[in-house]
Enzyme design. Structure first.
Site, PDB file in Angstrom:
ATOM      1  CG  ASN A 162      -0.450  -0.114   2.503  1.00 58.65           C
ATOM      2  OD1 ASN A 162       0.712  -0.488   2.656  1.00 58.65           O
ATOM      3  ND2 ASN A 162      -1.230   0.202   3.506  1.00 58.65           N
ATOM      4  NE  ARG A 170       6.449   3.457   8.590  1.00 60.53           N
ATOM      5  CZ  ARG A 170       5.147   3.440   8.886  1.00 60.53           C
ATOM      6  NH1 ARG A 170       4.473   4.577   8.894  1.00 60.53           N
ATOM      7  NH2 ARG A 170       4.547   2.325   9.165  1.00 60.53           N
ATOM      8  CE  LYS A 185       7.663 -11.005   0.724  1.00 61.76           C
ATOM      9  NZ  LYS A 185       6.991 -10.379  -0.435  1.00 61.76           N
ATOM     10  N   PRO A 186       9.864  -7.058  -0.668  1.00 64.70           N
ATOM     11  CG  PRO A 186      10.130  -6.073  -2.778  1.00 64.70           C
ATOM     12  CD  PRO A 186      10.828  -6.964  -1.783  1.00 64.70           C
ATOM     13  CB  ALA A 187       3.862  -6.305  -1.398  1.00 63.70           C
ATOM     14  N   GLY A 239       2.356  -5.296   7.621  1.00 63.32           N
ATOM     15  CA  GLY A 239       1.350  -5.988   6.826  1.00 63.32           C
ATOM     16  C   GLY A 239       0.163  -6.342   7.696  1.00 63.32           C
ATOM     17  CB  SER A 240      -2.593  -8.668   7.152  1.00 60.84           C
ATOM     18  OG  SER A 240      -1.866  -9.853   6.923  1.00 60.84           O
ATOM     19  CD  GLU A 261       4.844  -0.034  12.843  1.00 62.36           C
ATOM     20  OE1 GLU A 261       3.651   0.323  12.880  1.00 62.36           O
ATOM     21  OE2 GLU A 261       5.702   0.433  13.609  1.00 62.36           O
ATOM     22  CG  LEU A 262       0.983  -6.415  13.011  1.00 62.08           C
ATOM     23  CD1 LEU A 262       0.657  -7.446  14.070  1.00 62.08           C
ATOM     24  CD2 LEU A 262       1.660  -7.060  11.812  1.00 62.08           C
ATOM     25  CB  CYS A 295      -2.179   0.495   8.572  1.00 63.25           C
ATOM     26  SG  CYS A 295      -0.831   1.677   8.459  1.00 63.25           S
ATOM     27  CD  GLU A 392      -6.510  -3.043   8.021  1.00 58.72           C
ATOM     28  OE1 GLU A 392      -6.212  -4.257   7.973  1.00 58.72           O
ATOM     29  OE2 GLU A 392      -5.662  -2.150   8.065  1.00 58.72           O
ATOM     30  CB  SER A 452       2.116   9.542   8.457  1.00 59.95           C
ATOM     31  OG  SER A 452       1.188   8.481   8.537  1.00 59.95           O
TER      32      SER A 452
HETATM   33  P1  NAP Z   1      -0.061  -8.958   3.902  1.00 56.17           P
HETATM   34  O1  NAP Z   1      -0.885  -9.844   3.067  1.00 56.17           O
HETATM   35  O2  NAP Z   1       0.119  -9.292   5.331  1.00 56.17           O
HETATM   36  O3  NAP Z   1       1.361  -8.882   3.170  1.00 56.17           O
HETATM   37  C1  NAP Z   1       2.403  -8.096   3.659  1.00 56.17           C
HETATM   38  C2  NAP Z   1       3.721  -8.702   3.245  1.00 56.17           C
HETATM   39  O4  NAP Z   1       3.838  -9.993   3.836  1.00 56.17           O
HETATM   40  C3  NAP Z   1       3.866  -8.903   1.747  1.00 56.17           C
HETATM   41  O5  NAP Z   1       5.193  -8.654   1.396  1.00 56.17           O
HETATM   42  C4  NAP Z   1       3.526 -10.369   1.588  1.00 56.17           C
HETATM   43  O6  NAP Z   1       4.091 -10.968   0.452  1.00 56.17           O
HETATM   44  C5  NAP Z   1       4.167 -10.939   2.835  1.00 56.17           C
HETATM   45  N1  NAP Z   1       3.645 -12.246   3.223  1.00 56.17           N
HETATM   46  C6  NAP Z   1       2.419 -12.753   3.036  1.00 56.17           C
HETATM   47  N2  NAP Z   1       2.355 -13.996   3.540  1.00 56.17           N
HETATM   48  C7  NAP Z   1       3.582 -14.282   4.058  1.00 56.17           C
HETATM   49  C8  NAP Z   1       4.155 -15.410   4.714  1.00 56.17           C
HETATM   50  N3  NAP Z   1       3.446 -16.507   4.943  1.00 56.17           N
HETATM   51  N4  NAP Z   1       5.436 -15.345   5.096  1.00 56.17           N
HETATM   52  C9  NAP Z   1       6.163 -14.244   4.860  1.00 56.17           C
HETATM   53  N5  NAP Z   1       5.688 -13.145   4.248  1.00 56.17           N
HETATM   54  C10 NAP Z   1       4.402 -13.160   3.855  1.00 56.17           C
HETATM   55  O7  NAP Z   1      -0.577  -7.471   3.902  1.00 56.17           O
HETATM   56  P2  NAP Z   1      -0.924  -6.568   2.653  1.00 56.17           P
HETATM   57  O8  NAP Z   1      -2.251  -6.982   2.148  1.00 56.17           O
HETATM   58  O9  NAP Z   1       0.209  -6.515   1.693  1.00 56.17           O
HETATM   59  O10 NAP Z   1      -0.978  -5.134   3.334  1.00 56.17           O
HETATM   60  C11 NAP Z   1      -2.096  -4.656   3.934  1.00 56.17           C
HETATM   61  C12 NAP Z   1      -2.011  -4.787   5.448  1.00 56.17           C
HETATM   62  O11 NAP Z   1      -0.866  -4.111   5.933  1.00 56.17           O
HETATM   63  C13 NAP Z   1      -3.194  -4.145   6.132  1.00 56.17           C
HETATM   64  O12 NAP Z   1      -3.650  -4.953   7.185  1.00 56.17           O
HETATM   65  C14 NAP Z   1      -2.599  -2.855   6.682  1.00 56.17           C
HETATM   66  O13 NAP Z   1      -3.302  -2.337   7.784  1.00 56.17           O
HETATM   67  C15 NAP Z   1      -1.220  -3.279   7.023  1.00 56.17           C
HETATM   68  N6  NAP Z   1      -0.316  -2.133   7.119  1.00 56.17           N
HETATM   69  C16 NAP Z   1       0.121  -1.755   8.350  1.00 56.17           C
HETATM   70  C17 NAP Z   1       0.942  -0.646   8.473  1.00 56.17           C
HETATM   71  C18 NAP Z   1       1.445  -0.194   9.826  1.00 56.17           C
HETATM   72  O14 NAP Z   1       2.390   0.575   9.862  1.00 56.17           O
HETATM   73  N7  NAP Z   1       0.865  -0.619  10.929  1.00 56.17           N
HETATM   74  C19 NAP Z   1       1.326   0.072   7.339  1.00 56.17           C
HETATM   75  C20 NAP Z   1       0.847  -0.342   6.105  1.00 56.17           C
HETATM   76  C21 NAP Z   1       0.036  -1.447   6.016  1.00 56.17           C
HETATM   77  P3  NAP Z   1       3.222 -11.147  -0.885  1.00 56.17           P
HETATM   78  O15 NAP Z   1       3.031  -9.802  -1.406  1.00 56.17           O
HETATM   79  O16 NAP Z   1       4.032 -11.987  -1.750  1.00 56.17           O
HETATM   80  O17 NAP Z   1       1.936 -11.812  -0.466  1.00 56.17           O
END
Ligand code: NAP
Length: 489
Positions: A162, A170, A185-187, A239-240, A261-262, A295, A392, A452
């Protein structure tokens, strides 16, 4: 230059291979995967699809570079970060275009993200030279206590799609400042922004091996061996909550230090004494920034009953006027969502709220044609059981509910497993401080719709995670304290 030519020209300079030990190389086996433009569903570029062996090669490089990088003069580390800041600012337009192409947000928002990310490099260029310990006389008078703060060691970073540049910045900027090496490792939806950031840092003088970039479609298989390897000393994940939980379980096996950071579920509370114009402006920003895919996005609006109708009317008018389109169009304010599953999830939550009796004031549907567009949506009188109040939303949807008392507002705001940020609008200073203290979140926006700030500690409580990014606290995540007991006299 014609628009399509300009897009092709910026994509031509994006590296598409893995960065390992200062060399750009293909994935073992030569595999690649496609990066898609969410506005057109067309492939932008193919990038290397790393295997677990590539991840371990990246960790070899990070581990090999750790000792010399930790010994590099803090001023020199700071200068590399400062040059990165300058390069990001100088190349904002090209970097913003790359980000918009792969992620979808408007060009104005992508420029804003590059500026925000660049500021982390400036902030931590300044912090790199301010890492210090202490020397004190023991309480008994005999002996001395000496503490030093040392880099934690090789770090693994996993980042979301996102904010493709800022979420990496950061972590990377403070880690580099502290003297840590990195495998990131980026998304998979947005690897291009990270690859181009790595190229910028290389040109700013970052030695090979300090930052290694692994792009892959197999996140689980590629990250797991990094976490089980004893050379990795730190995991920082954005991430999530669901994936964060799974990574914490893996990290627990080696008692690996982690920052998380979830997800979030930010309440946006408007009291009846609020400046309503300011509240509507703040609501628009907190809701619609990044197409709602943040997030920190206001997930639910709790508005004092006497003004709830007027707030809904004004917010609806502002949301109606937003121009939806491909982010590369200069007039676009709201781009597409990232992909089909994300759009389906948003639609599902809206349908659920409507089925439970919420009143639809605007939008409520996916837009026809190519790209993952969803109309800006406002729902009023959303009933307590609606899923969007507890999950969310991650889309351009504003659910409004009303409250009668301060007590009720605080209870509703805290009724969530998340605790990242809350927004609060009131002109009453005592109430503002009282409520800010009672809200269970890591951050509070007081009469403002955005929190932010690279100079402030960003992070959550409860299931939004722990650890802080930015501010004086940000570098602490990458340092460990060693205490030396000194016998003296
Ligand atoms: P996500 O599905 O959790 O993915 C985040 C990262 O984790 C991606 O690089 C993803 O790779 C990787 N990943 C997924 N499954 C994994 C596994 N089993 N092992 C290791 N890495 C894995 O989250 P998203 O959909 O990209 O991002 C949205 C979420 O991020 C939302 O919940 C949002 O609130 C949260 N977020 C939080 C913050 C904060 O600062 N608190 C900031 C921004 C976003 P792939 O891309 O290959 O799946």
């Amino acid at each position: 230059m014609a628009v399509a030519d300009r897009e092709r020209a910026v994509l031509e300079v994006v590296p598409t291979e893995l960065l390992i030990g200062g060399e750009w190389r293909a994935a073992s086996g030569g595999g690649t995967f496609a990066v898609e433009d969410p506005a057109t569903q067309e492939t932008l570029l193919e990038v290397a699809d790393a295997q677990p062996a590539d991840a371990l090669a990246a960790l070899d490089a990070a581990s090999g570079a750790q000792e010399s990088w930790a010994a590099c003069a803090p001023r020199e580390r700071g200068e590399i970060l400062r040059r990165t800041h300058e390069a990001l600012v100088a190349r904002t337009d090209a970097l913003a275009l790359i980000m918009t192409l792969e992620m979808g947000k408007s060009l104005a928002e992508s420029r804003g993200e590059i500026a925000y990310a660049a500021e982390f490099f400036r902030w931590f260029s300044e912090e790199a030279v301010r890492v210090h310990g202490r020397y004190m006389v023991n309480t008994t008078g005999a002996g001395r206590i000496l503490t030093m703060r040392q880099p934690v060691g090789p770090c693994v970073f996993v980042t979301p799609w996102n904010f493709p540049t800022a979420m990496g910045a950061r972590k990377i900027a403070p880690a580099v400042a502290a003297g840590c090496t990195i495998v990131v490792k980026p998304a998979q939806q947005t690897p291009l922004s990270m690859l181009v950031l790595a190229r910028v840092m290389e040109e700013a003088g970052l030695p090979g091996g300090v930052l290694n970039v692994i792009t892959t479609q197999r996140a689980g298989a590629v990250v797991a061996p990094l976490l089980s390897d004893p050379r990795t000393r730190k995991l920082s994940f954005t991430g999530s909550t669901e994936v964060g939980r799974a990574l914490m379980r893996q990290a627990a096996e080696r008692v690996l230090r982690v920052s998380m950071e979830l997800g979030g579920n930010a309440p946006f509370i408007v009291f009846d004494d609020a400046d309503l114009d300011a509240a509507v402006e703040g609501a628009l920003l907190a809701k619609m920034r990044n197409v709602g895919e943040a997030c920190t996005a206001a997930n639910r609006f709790h508005v004092a009953q006497p003004i709830a109708g007027e707030f809904a009317r004004r917010l609806t008018e502002r949301m109606r006027a937003l121009r939806v389109g491909r982010g590369t169009e200069p007039t676009t304010e709201v781009g597409p969502l990232i992909d089909a599953p994300q759009r389906a999830k948003v639609a599902e939550l809206v349908d659920d709220a409507r089925a439970r009796g919420a009143a639809l004031l605007l939008g409520g549907e996916a837009l026809d044609g190519r790209g993952y567009f969803y109309a800006p949506t406002v729902l009023q009188s959303v009933p307590p059981g609606a899923r969007m109040l507890s999950e969310e939303v991650f889309g351009p949807v504003a659910p409004i509910v009303s409250f009668s008392t301060e007590e009720e507002a605080v209870a509703a705001a805290n009724r969530t497993e998340y605790g990242l940020v809350a927004y609060l609008y009131t002109r009453d200073l005592e109430r503002a401080l009282r409520v800010a203290e009672r809200i269970e979140s890591g951050m509070v926006g007081l009469n403002q719709g955005m929190v932010s700030n690279p100079a402030a500690p960003f992070g959550g409580v409860k299931q939004s995670g722990f650890g802080r990014e930015g501010g004086f606290e940000g570098i602490d995540e990458y340092l460990q304290t060693k205490y030396v007991a000194v016998a003296l006299g």
